[in-house]
Scaffold this motif. Structure first.
Motif, PDB file in Angstrom:
ATOM      1  N   GLN A  18       0.822  -1.220   0.000  1.00 47.87           N
ATOM      2  CA  GLN A  18       0.000   0.000   0.000  1.00 47.87           C
ATOM      3  C   GLN A  18       0.860   1.277   0.000  1.00 47.87           C
ATOM      4  O   GLN A  18       0.533   2.247  -0.673  1.00 47.87           O
ATOM      5  CB  GLN A  18      -0.927   0.012   1.231  1.00 47.87           C
ATOM      6  CG  GLN A  18      -1.947   1.137   1.193  1.00 47.87           C
ATOM      7  CD  GLN A  18      -2.467   1.499   2.587  1.00 47.87           C
ATOM      8  OE1 GLN A  18      -2.299   0.746   3.544  1.00 47.87           O
ATOM      9  NE2 GLN A  18      -3.078   2.655   2.701  1.00 47.87           N
ATOM     10  N   LEU A  19       1.967   1.265   0.746  1.00 42.10           N
ATOM     11  CA  LEU A  19       2.734   2.508   0.885  1.00 42.10           C
ATOM     12  C   LEU A  19       3.868   2.680  -0.119  1.00 42.10           C
ATOM     13  O   LEU A  19       4.236   3.795  -0.468  1.00 42.10           O
ATOM     14  CB  LEU A  19       3.333   2.597   2.302  1.00 42.10           C
ATOM     15  CG  LEU A  19       2.357   2.608   3.471  1.00 42.10           C
ATOM     16  CD1 LEU A  19       3.073   2.971   4.763  1.00 42.10           C
ATOM     17  CD2 LEU A  19       1.247   3.620   3.226  1.00 42.10           C
ATOM     18  N   ASP A  41      10.677  -5.612  -4.391  1.00 41.48           N
ATOM     19  CA  ASP A  41       9.728  -6.512  -3.724  1.00 41.48           C
ATOM     20  C   ASP A  41      10.030  -7.907  -4.262  1.00 41.48           C
ATOM     21  O   ASP A  41      10.943  -8.086  -5.085  1.00 41.48           O
ATOM     22  CB  ASP A  41       8.272  -6.098  -4.030  1.00 41.48           C
ATOM     23  CG  ASP A  41       7.289  -6.527  -2.923  1.00 41.48           C
ATOM     24  OD1 ASP A  41       7.269  -7.736  -2.607  1.00 41.48           O
ATOM     25  OD2 ASP A  41       6.567  -5.681  -2.382  1.00 41.48           O
ATOM     26  N   ASP A  54      14.580  -9.983  -1.951  1.00 44.36           N
ATOM     27  CA  ASP A  54      13.969 -10.769  -0.874  1.00 44.36           C
ATOM     28  C   ASP A  54      14.708 -10.412   0.405  1.00 44.36           C
ATOM     29  O   ASP A  54      15.916 -10.650   0.521  1.00 44.36           O
ATOM     30  CB  ASP A  54      14.122 -12.259  -1.200  1.00 44.36           C
ATOM     31  CG  ASP A  54      13.492 -13.143  -0.134  1.00 44.36           C
ATOM     32  OD1 ASP A  54      13.057 -12.606   0.910  1.00 44.36           O
ATOM     33  OD2 ASP A  54      13.448 -14.370  -0.346  1.00 44.36           O
ATOM     34  N   TYR A 114       2.400  -9.095  14.883  1.00 42.78           N
ATOM     35  CA  TYR A 114       2.771  -7.852  14.177  1.00 42.78           C
ATOM     36  C   TYR A 114       3.310  -6.829  15.187  1.00 42.78           C
ATOM     37  O   TYR A 114       4.394  -6.268  15.017  1.00 42.78           O
ATOM     38  CB  TYR A 114       1.534  -7.317  13.465  1.00 42.78           C
ATOM     39  CG  TYR A 114       1.705  -6.008  12.747  1.00 42.78           C
ATOM     40  CD1 TYR A 114       2.621  -5.856  11.705  1.00 42.78           C
ATOM     41  CD2 TYR A 114       0.908  -4.900  13.077  1.00 42.78           C
ATOM     42  CE1 TYR A 114       2.744  -4.665  11.029  1.00 42.78           C
ATOM     43  CE2 TYR A 114       1.025  -3.695  12.396  1.00 42.78           C
ATOM     44  CZ  TYR A 114       1.945  -3.582  11.380  1.00 42.78           C
ATOM     45  OH  TYR A 114       2.061  -2.398  10.707  1.00 42.78           O
ATOM     46  N   LYS A 170       7.130  -5.369  15.760  1.00 42.45           N
ATOM     47  CA  LYS A 170       7.441  -3.940  15.617  1.00 42.45           C
ATOM     48  C   LYS A 170       8.137  -3.390  16.866  1.00 42.45           C
ATOM     49  O   LYS A 170       9.027  -2.552  16.758  1.00 42.45           O
ATOM     50  CB  LYS A 170       6.173  -3.146  15.308  1.00 42.45           C
ATOM     51  CG  LYS A 170       5.631  -3.392  13.901  1.00 42.45           C
ATOM     52  CD  LYS A 170       6.577  -2.885  12.821  1.00 42.45           C
ATOM     53  CE  LYS A 170       5.985  -3.015  11.431  1.00 42.45           C
ATOM     54  NZ  LYS A 170       6.836  -2.506  10.359  1.00 42.45           N
ATOM     55  N   VAL A 214      -2.941   4.143   7.801  1.00 43.25           N
ATOM     56  CA  VAL A 214      -2.671   5.045   6.674  1.00 43.25           C
ATOM     57  C   VAL A 214      -3.744   4.832   5.603  1.00 43.25           C
ATOM     58  O   VAL A 214      -3.976   3.705   5.165  1.00 43.25           O
ATOM     59  CB  VAL A 214      -1.257   4.816   6.092  1.00 43.25           C
ATOM     60  CG1 VAL A 214      -1.021   5.749   4.910  1.00 43.25           C
ATOM     61  CG2 VAL A 214      -0.193   5.043   7.168  1.00 43.25           C
TER      62      VAL A 214
HETATM   63  N1  LIG Z   1      -0.521   0.698   5.800  1.00 44.34           N
HETATM   64  C1  LIG Z   1      -0.649   1.147   7.036  1.00 44.34           C
HETATM   65  O1  LIG Z   1      -1.719   1.604   7.461  1.00 44.34           O
HETATM   66  C2  LIG Z   1       0.540   1.088   7.972  1.00 44.34           C
HETATM   67  C3  LIG Z   1       0.427   1.630   9.271  1.00 44.34           C
HETATM   68  C4  LIG Z   1       1.521   1.560  10.120  1.00 44.34           C
HETATM   69  C5  LIG Z   1       2.703   0.985   9.688  1.00 44.34           C
HETATM   70  N2  LIG Z   1       2.782   0.474   8.436  1.00 44.34           N
HETATM   71  C6  LIG Z   1       4.030  -0.178   8.036  1.00 44.34           C
HETATM   72  O2  LIG Z   1       4.455   0.321   6.766  1.00 44.34           O
HETATM   73  C7  LIG Z   1       5.065  -0.741   6.018  1.00 44.34           C
HETATM   74  C8  LIG Z   1       4.385  -0.842   4.673  1.00 44.34           C
HETATM   75  O3  LIG Z   1       3.021  -1.098   4.882  1.00 44.34           O
HETATM   76  P1  LIG Z   1       2.062  -1.501   3.673  1.00 44.34           P
HETATM   77  O4  LIG Z   1       0.684  -1.192   4.125  1.00 44.34           O
HETATM   78  O5  LIG Z   1       2.589  -0.958   2.390  1.00 44.34           O
HETATM   79  O6  LIG Z   1       2.248  -3.101   3.693  1.00 44.34           O
HETATM   80  P2  LIG Z   1       1.741  -4.165   2.619  1.00 44.34           P
HETATM   81  O7  LIG Z   1       1.333  -5.398   3.329  1.00 44.34           O
HETATM   82  O8  LIG Z   1       0.759  -3.526   1.680  1.00 44.34           O
HETATM   83  O9  LIG Z   1       3.077  -4.468   1.794  1.00 44.34           O
HETATM   84  C9  LIG Z   1       4.148  -5.209   2.337  1.00 44.34           C
HETATM   85  C10 LIG Z   1       5.001  -5.723   1.191  1.00 44.34           C
HETATM   86  O10 LIG Z   1       6.025  -6.566   1.749  1.00 44.34           O
HETATM   87  C11 LIG Z   1       6.339  -7.527   0.760  1.00 44.34           C
HETATM   88  N3  LIG Z   1       7.068  -8.691   1.275  1.00 44.34           N
HETATM   89  C12 LIG Z   1       6.577  -9.775   1.944  1.00 44.34           C
HETATM   90  N4  LIG Z   1       7.567 -10.671   2.150  1.00 44.34           N
HETATM   91  C13 LIG Z   1       8.705 -10.140   1.634  1.00 44.34           C
HETATM   92  C14 LIG Z   1      10.063 -10.599   1.517  1.00 44.34           C
HETATM   93  N5  LIG Z   1      10.446 -11.788   1.987  1.00 44.34           N
HETATM   94  N6  LIG Z   1      10.946  -9.798   0.908  1.00 44.34           N
HETATM   95  C15 LIG Z   1      10.580  -8.585   0.410  1.00 44.34           C
HETATM   96  N7  LIG Z   1       9.320  -8.112   0.480  1.00 44.34           N
HETATM   97  C16 LIG Z   1       8.394  -8.884   1.067  1.00 44.34           C
HETATM   98  C17 LIG Z   1       4.973  -7.927   0.196  1.00 44.34           C
HETATM   99  O11 LIG Z   1       5.106  -8.519  -1.080  1.00 44.34           O
HETATM  100  C18 LIG Z   1       4.225  -6.595   0.169  1.00 44.34           C
HETATM  101  O12 LIG Z   1       4.259  -5.981  -1.103  1.00 44.34           O
HETATM  102  C19 LIG Z   1       4.940  -2.006   6.881  1.00 44.34           C
HETATM  103  O13 LIG Z   1       6.158  -2.224   7.541  1.00 44.34           O
HETATM  104  C20 LIG Z   1       3.858  -1.668   7.868  1.00 44.34           C
HETATM  105  O14 LIG Z   1       4.058  -2.329   9.079  1.00 44.34           O
HETATM  106  C21 LIG Z   1       1.735   0.511   7.570  1.00 44.34           C
END
Ligand SMILES: NC(=O)c1ccc[n+]([C@@H]2O[C@H](COP(=O)([O-])OP(=O)(O)OC[C@H]3O[C@@H](n4cnc5c(N)ncnc54)[C@H](O)[C@@H]3O)[C@@H](O)[C@H]2O)c1
Length: 342
Positions: free
Chosen positions: A38-39, A60, A78, A167, A171, A197
């Protein structure tokens, strides 16, 4: 008075030095892990706008869409493959690492061993990598790093953290490990605890996802069934504020930082309050409530997040309030549905 004047003059010198540095320095080479979530894609767009297309490498383990691939450098990375990561840092002369790879709260509960590998082992790899190559490393944390023993309204920067999800546990581990590497090895570790977010992109399986899904479902089907109770209050932030916070914090000079981990937020609201504000834009829709296992997670999380330390130390200030958020989301989700049909 003299003391005040000398404090002010030090501050002026520091900020002037900082802006001169920014102008004269080459832009940092930035690697984003877990970049197709997402981010990540939005973050790459934002930082490419600031530092140039070639300065930001998105990575990714999944195959990107043609649009993402054509938008700028994209590679396979990875986070469980340490040697592979070393090669990328060397080959691309990486300066800053933005570590997004993770399994989020609801998904993590469904596969704990995988969450341990990705969120904890993965963190071990990237932090060691950052130490070996002297990288600045940003790792996002979350309101999920708190638990039922933490004060929930407001939740200060430093307080009890006993989360009950894998989770959240991973963290807290990342926060502590980062602080340890900072104190022990001088690693430039930076971490922001984000609230939920909100963006028009599909969310990754977190507990705050309802605030995104509601826009997609209401615009497409005219109704939404919410998995949280109507009065569940959680802190939230539009992605524009989240990326600006990340970028401003990454650029803040070390002298301004009293901590390596900061709470940031923009607002707090409940599903009922969000639905009320949406009525202005989308008058005819139905919302029903059927709480599931995510309710228990939400009930252990902060309701109001205290980000006064970020505001004080590096001048953090949110810009998108609830009305702006609803206006932006209605527009962006409609555009996304028109373009992609989802
Ligand atoms: N989205 C939110 O609301 C939010 C809020 C607080 C914190 N965060 C943090 O921000 C970060 C990004 O969040 P997001 O919502 O984009 O997460 P997301 O789940 O949408 O994306 C996570 C990505 O990690 C990748 N991934 C999984 N295993 C992997 C590996 N072995 N090697 C490389 N990549 C791998 C997945 O393919 C995925 O694209 C996370 O660390 C999350 O904890 C997000």
């Amino acid at each position: 008075m003299t003391l005040l004047r000398s404090i002010l003059s030090v501050f002026t010198v520091n900020s002037r030095k900082y802006s001169l540095n920014l102008q004269s320095k080459k832009p940092p080479k930035i690697l984003i892990t877990g970049g197709l979530g997402q981010l990540g894609v939005e973050c790459a767009k934002y930082l490419r706008g600031k530092y140039g297309r070639e300065s930001v490498i998105l990575s990714d383990i999944i195959k990107p869409t043609a649009e993402v691939f054509n938008d700028g450098p994209y590679i396979f990375a990875d986070i469980l493959d340490f040697k592979g990561l070393q090669r990328i840092v060397v080959d691309h002369r990486v300066d800053w690492l933005i570590h997004f790879s993770a399994l989020l709260s609801a998904i993590g509960e469904q596969n704990v061993p995988l969450a341990v590998r990705v969120n904890i082992e993965g963190m071990h790899n990237v932090i060691e990598l950052a130490k070996q190559y002297g990288l600045r490393i940003f790792v996002p944390s979350t309101i999920g790093a708190f638990g039922p023993d933490s004060p929930r309204n407001p939740t200060p920067n430093i307080t009890v953290q006993r989360p009950r999800t894998i989770y959240g546990v991973s963290k807290v581990h990342a926060e502590l490990l980062g602080e340890y590497y900072f104190h022990k090895f001088g690693l430039d570790f930076r971490c922001l605890r984000f609230p939920g977010v909100i963006s028009s992109d599909p969310p990754g399986g977190g507990t705050t996802d309802y605030a995104i899904a509601i826009f997609h479902d209401v615009i497409r089907k005219g109704r939404y069934e919410c998995y949280l109770k109507p009065d569940t209050m959680l802190p939230m932030m539009h992605v524009r504020d989240a990326l600006r916070a990340l970028s401003e914090y990454l650029e803040a000079p070390n002298e301004m930082l009293n901590r390596r981990v900061y709470n940031v937020t923009s607002m707090s609201f409940t599903p009922e309050e969000l639905a009320d504000r949406m009525v202005k834009h989308l008058p005819e829709f139905q919302i029903t409530y059927r709480p599931d296992s995510r309710q228990e997670i939400a009930d252990s999380w902060p309701q109001v997040f205290d980000d006064s330390e970020a505001r004080r130390d590096w001048n953090w200030k949110p810009r998108v309030d609830l009305d702006d958020l609803v206006t932006l989301m209605v527009k962006e989700v409609k555009e996304k549905i028109a373009a992609n049909g989802f």
